[in-house]
Design a protein around this motif. Structure first.
Motif, PDB file in Angstrom:
ATOM      1  N   LEU A  33       0.850  -1.194   0.000  1.00  0.00           N
ATOM      2  CA  LEU A  33       0.000   0.000   0.000  1.00  0.00           C
ATOM      3  C   LEU A  33       0.890   1.250   0.000  1.00  0.00           C
ATOM      4  CD1 LEU A  33      -2.479  -1.321   2.687  1.00  0.00           C
ATOM      5  CD2 LEU A  33      -3.050  -0.957   0.283  1.00  0.00           C
ATOM      6  N   PRO A  34       1.487   1.568  -1.150  1.00  0.00           N
ATOM      7  CA  PRO A  34       2.477   2.655  -1.181  1.00  0.00           C
ATOM      8  C   PRO A  34       1.912   4.048  -0.928  1.00  0.00           C
ATOM      9  CG  PRO A  34       1.971   1.875  -3.399  1.00  0.00           C
ATOM     10  CD  PRO A  34       1.317   0.915  -2.456  1.00  0.00           C
ATOM     11  N   HIS A  35       0.600   4.220  -1.055  1.00  0.00           N
ATOM     12  CA  HIS A  35       0.003   5.548  -0.875  1.00  0.00           C
ATOM     13  C   HIS A  35      -0.676   5.709   0.491  1.00  0.00           C
ATOM     14  CE1 HIS A  35       0.923   6.201  -5.051  1.00  0.00           C
ATOM     15  NE2 HIS A  35       0.185   5.161  -5.398  1.00  0.00           N
ATOM     16  N   THR A  36      -0.488   4.725   1.365  1.00  0.00           N
ATOM     17  CA  THR A  36      -1.096   4.767   2.693  1.00  0.00           C
ATOM     18  C   THR A  36      -0.121   5.371   3.698  1.00  0.00           C
ATOM     19  OG1 THR A  36      -2.448   2.807   2.226  1.00  0.00           O
ATOM     20  CG2 THR A  36      -2.089   3.366   4.545  1.00  0.00           C
ATOM     21  N   VAL A  37      -0.635   6.228   4.583  1.00  0.00           N
ATOM     22  CA  VAL A  37       0.148   6.761   5.695  1.00  0.00           C
ATOM     23  C   VAL A  37       0.058   5.766   6.847  1.00  0.00           C
ATOM     24  CG1 VAL A  37       0.313   8.605   7.415  1.00  0.00           C
ATOM     25  CG2 VAL A  37      -0.187   9.159   5.015  1.00  0.00           C
ATOM     26  N   PHE A  38       1.211   5.265   7.286  1.00  0.00           N
ATOM     27  CA  PHE A  38       1.252   4.281   8.371  1.00  0.00           C
ATOM     28  C   PHE A  38       1.788   4.931   9.640  1.00  0.00           C
ATOM     29  CE2 PHE A  38       1.177   1.381   4.767  1.00  0.00           C
ATOM     30  CZ  PHE A  38       0.349   0.361   5.230  1.00  0.00           C
ATOM     31  N   ASP A  39       0.945   4.962  10.674  1.00  0.00           N
ATOM     32  CA  ASP A  39       1.359   5.415  11.992  1.00  0.00           C
ATOM     33  C   ASP A  39       1.471   4.203  12.910  1.00  0.00           C
ATOM     34  OD1 ASP A  39       1.238   7.984  11.027  1.00  0.00           O
ATOM     35  OD2 ASP A  39      -0.666   8.474  12.003  1.00  0.00           O
ATOM     36  N   GLY A  40       2.282   4.321  13.945  1.00  0.00           N
ATOM     37  CA  GLY A  40       2.446   3.237  14.903  1.00  0.00           C
ATOM     38  C   GLY A  40       2.175   3.699  16.315  1.00  0.00           C
ATOM     39  N   LEU A  41       1.736   2.782  17.160  1.00  0.00           N
ATOM     40  CA  LEU A  41       1.480   3.080  18.573  1.00  0.00           C
ATOM     41  C   LEU A  41       2.054   1.954  19.413  1.00  0.00           C
ATOM     42  CD1 LEU A  41      -1.766   4.489  20.134  1.00  0.00           C
ATOM     43  CD2 LEU A  41      -0.638   2.527  21.183  1.00  0.00           C
ATOM     44  N   ASP A  42       2.771   2.324  20.461  1.00  0.00           N
ATOM     45  CA  ASP A  42       3.333   1.318  21.358  1.00  0.00           C
ATOM     46  C   ASP A  42       3.659   2.004  22.679  1.00  0.00           C
ATOM     47  OD1 ASP A  42       4.598  -1.682  20.550  1.00  0.00           O
ATOM     48  OD2 ASP A  42       5.297  -0.844  22.448  1.00  0.00           O
ATOM     49  N   PHE A  43       3.724   1.231  23.765  1.00  0.00           N
ATOM     50  CA  PHE A  43       4.044   1.833  25.057  1.00  0.00           C
ATOM     51  C   PHE A  43       5.551   1.815  25.331  1.00  0.00           C
ATOM     52  CE2 PHE A  43       3.114  -2.639  25.923  1.00  0.00           C
ATOM     53  CZ  PHE A  43       4.197  -3.024  26.699  1.00  0.00           C
ATOM     54  N   THR A  44       6.348   1.244  24.404  1.00  0.00           N
ATOM     55  CA  THR A  44       7.797   1.226  24.580  1.00  0.00           C
ATOM     56  C   THR A  44       8.455   2.277  23.701  1.00  0.00           C
ATOM     57  OG1 THR A  44       8.305  -0.330  22.789  1.00  0.00           O
ATOM     58  CG2 THR A  44       7.616  -1.269  24.903  1.00  0.00           C
ATOM     59  N   ASP A  45       9.754   2.517  23.938  1.00  0.00           N
ATOM     60  CA  ASP A  45      10.463   3.496  23.126  1.00  0.00           C
ATOM     61  C   ASP A  45      10.776   2.980  21.728  1.00  0.00           C
ATOM     62  OD1 ASP A  45      12.440   1.690  23.676  1.00  0.00           O
ATOM     63  OD2 ASP A  45      13.737   3.073  24.771  1.00  0.00           O
ATOM     64  N   GLY A  46      10.404   1.725  21.438  1.00  0.00           N
ATOM     65  CA  GLY A  46      10.601   1.193  20.097  1.00  0.00           C
ATOM     66  C   GLY A  46       9.860   1.992  19.044  1.00  0.00           C
ATOM     67  N   VAL A  47       8.693   2.536  19.408  1.00  0.00           N
ATOM     68  CA  VAL A  47       7.907   3.298  18.435  1.00  0.00           C
ATOM     69  C   VAL A  47       8.606   4.609  18.088  1.00  0.00           C
ATOM     70  CG1 VAL A  47       6.462   4.530  20.115  1.00  0.00           C
ATOM     71  CG2 VAL A  47       5.565   4.014  17.841  1.00  0.00           C
ATOM     72  N   GLU A  48       9.350   5.161  19.035  1.00  0.00           N
ATOM     73  CA  GLU A  48      10.115   6.371  18.744  1.00  0.00           C
ATOM     74  C   GLU A  48      11.274   6.066  17.811  1.00  0.00           C
ATOM     75  OE1 GLU A  48      11.069   7.544  22.693  1.00  0.00           O
ATOM     76  OE2 GLU A  48       9.082   8.410  23.096  1.00  0.00           O
ATOM     77  N   LEU A  49      11.896   4.903  18.016  1.00  0.00           N
ATOM     78  CA  LEU A  49      12.932   4.449  17.089  1.00  0.00           C
ATOM     79  C   LEU A  49      12.353   4.238  15.698  1.00  0.00           C
ATOM     80  CD1 LEU A  49      15.763   3.291  16.398  1.00  0.00           C
ATOM     81  CD2 LEU A  49      14.923   1.067  17.199  1.00  0.00           C
ATOM     82  N   ALA A  50      11.158   3.636  15.634  1.00  0.00           N
ATOM     83  CA  ALA A  50      10.511   3.385  14.343  1.00  0.00           C
ATOM     84  C   ALA A  50      10.261   4.685  13.591  1.00  0.00           C
ATOM     85  CB  ALA A  50       9.198   2.637  14.565  1.00  0.00           C
ATOM     86  N   GLU A  51       9.880   5.736  14.313  1.00  0.00           N
ATOM     87  CA  GLU A  51       9.648   7.023  13.661  1.00  0.00           C
ATOM     88  C   GLU A  51      10.972   7.632  13.185  1.00  0.00           C
ATOM     89  OE1 GLU A  51       7.479  11.351  14.474  1.00  0.00           O
ATOM     90  OE2 GLU A  51       7.380   9.759  15.980  1.00  0.00           O
ATOM     91  N   ARG A  52      12.016   7.538  13.998  1.00  0.00           N
ATOM     92  CA  ARG A  52      13.321   8.082  13.588  1.00  0.00           C
ATOM     93  C   ARG A  52      13.861   7.355  12.366  1.00  0.00           C
ATOM     94  NH1 ARG A  52      14.359   7.919  19.225  1.00  0.00           N
ATOM     95  NH2 ARG A  52      15.684   6.066  18.944  1.00  0.00           N
ATOM     96  N   GLU A  53      13.630   6.043  12.295  1.00  0.00           N
ATOM     97  CA  GLU A  53      14.123   5.246  11.178  1.00  0.00           C
ATOM     98  C   GLU A  53      13.227   5.344   9.949  1.00  0.00           C
ATOM     99  OE1 GLU A  53      16.958   3.470  11.023  1.00  0.00           O
ATOM    100  OE2 GLU A  53      17.555   4.127  13.025  1.00  0.00           O
ATOM    101  N   GLY A  54      12.092   6.024  10.072  1.00  0.00           N
ATOM    102  CA  GLY A  54      11.196   6.193   8.937  1.00  0.00           C
ATOM    103  C   GLY A  54      10.307   5.000   8.654  1.00  0.00           C
ATOM    104  N   ARG A  55      10.198   4.069   9.589  1.00  0.00           N
ATOM    105  CA  ARG A  55       9.326   2.905   9.373  1.00  0.00           C
ATOM    106  C   ARG A  55       7.866   3.265   9.582  1.00  0.00           C
ATOM    107  NH1 ARG A  55      13.043   0.007  13.213  1.00  0.00           N
ATOM    108  NH2 ARG A  55      14.892  -0.498  11.970  1.00  0.00           N
TER     109      ARG A  55
END
Length: 355
Positions: A146-168
């Motif tokens: 789904l190349p045109h979909t905006v993907f957001d993530g939610l998690d209670f750990t700092d992994g989600v912040e890493l995911a945002e920094r890495e562009g995942r």
């Protein structure tokens, strides 16, 4: 400093805190035992499983009870906040971060299959929220589908912040889903929960948060372990999806369908073969070997293992290689093609549309 030396230094630094927690008694990690089912309220409970921590080998014993009224299986007594902190520590983060990251990062084909399961119901969702996203590996892989979909993530750990920094993920939300849901209301075309609900202390609150977050006409996509799998009964404590003590609730598919309908969803798909992960026999052999020959050095041991113990562990794992190979072959070529027919699928997937 070599990688082994650096690891030994980290473990030595963590050992005093772990030993202090253990000295206080692991019994303090639990809430009082429930006398009724957290799903339906029935008091007809039976013990389904007793086990220990087979992955990290942290101290403690864990019980799963089954409700005879609705079939819901749950940890009883359940870990309290202190216990959850103790047993999650260094599993997904810290000492376990690299190993788990490599494991999850290498499952691109599975992640794409999860994204593709939404195509018959919404071929071009604009915004997708992945709850329990971890390091965001699903979102990164799903973009190929789904190349045109905006993907957001939610998690209670700092992994989600890493995911945002890495562009995942395009945006990472850190915290409790029920607490964050009001500010995300009606914002997403798809909300997904892949092997997340079983970790929740209150699955019902998570489902209500999902209803609040997905827009009317949007979809909720849930994948969880199937407690009705025959492998769950046949393999007992060696069935990997029991994953004690992290997994707190196991919801039979009929219960989940009924609850979603009551909340205002329409279940449009139920899948069993597609989400099956062909690792049950391999994992059972590995858990048994690892139980006989626990891992080398960890901070919840009072001291590092001796050279003799490390040698014995190595010999035991080498001796178990043939069994691991046989388990892998049976999982992939004998069990997987017949998983649904034999009712051994270890997971199920639900797609539900919000009315």
């Amino acid at each position: 400093m070599s990688e082994d030396t650096e690891s030994a230094v980290r473990i030595a630094r963590l050992r005093p805190a772990y030993q202090a927690d253990i000295a206080a008694g692991w019994e303090s990690f639990f809430e009082p035992r429930r006398t009724n089912c957290p799903w339906c309220g029935s008091q007809e409970l039976t013990t389904r499983l007793r086990t220990t921590d087979l992955l990290q080998h942290k101290p403690g014993r864990f019980v799963l009870d089954r409700c005879e009224g609705c079939g819901h299986t749950f940890q009883n007594p359940r870990l309290n906040a202190q216990g959850l902190d103790f047993y999650y520590r260094d599993f997904y983060d810290g000492l376990g971060e690299k190993k788990l990251g490599d494991t999850f990062g290498g499952r691109t084909k599975m992640y794409r299959g999860r994204a593709e399961s939404m195509l018959p119901y919404d071929s071009a969702p604009k915004r997708w929220l992945d709850v329990g996203t971890g390091h965001g590996h699903f979102c990164a892989a799903a973009r190929a589908v789904l190349p045109h979909t905006v993907f957001d993530g939610l998690d209670f750990t700092d992994g989600v912040e890493l995911a945002e920094r890495e562009g995942r993920v395009d945006r990472g939300h850190r915290g409790s889903f029920p607490d964050l849901a009001p500010e995300l209301g009606n914002h997403y075309d798809v909300v997904s929960m892949f092997h997340y609900l079983e970790h929740s202390t209150e699955p019902d609150r998570e489902l209500r948060a999902a209803w609040e977050t997905v827009r009317p006409g949007g979809h909720l996509l849930i994948e969880v372990p199937d407690p009705e799998s025959r492998c769950a009964r046949l393999l007992g404590r060696w069935w990997l999806p029991w994953l004690q003590p992290q997994h707190l609730h196991f919801v039979p598919v009929a219960n989940l369908r009924e609850r979603l309908t009551e909340m205002g969803f329409t279940v449009v798909a139920e899948q069993h073969a597609e989400p099956h992960d062909p690792v049950d026999l391999l994992a059972a052999v590995w858990l048994a070997l690892n139980h006989v020959a626990p891992r080398d050095d960890v901070p919840w041991l009072p001291e590092p293992p001796s050279r003799l113990r490390r040698t014995l562990r190595g010999a035991m794992l080498v001796a178990g290689i043939p069994a691991l190979v046989v388990g892998t072959l049976l999982d992939r070529f004998a069990v997987r093609p017949l998983s649904y027919r034999l009712r051994v699928s270890n997971a199920y997937r639900i797609v539900a549309r919000r009315n």
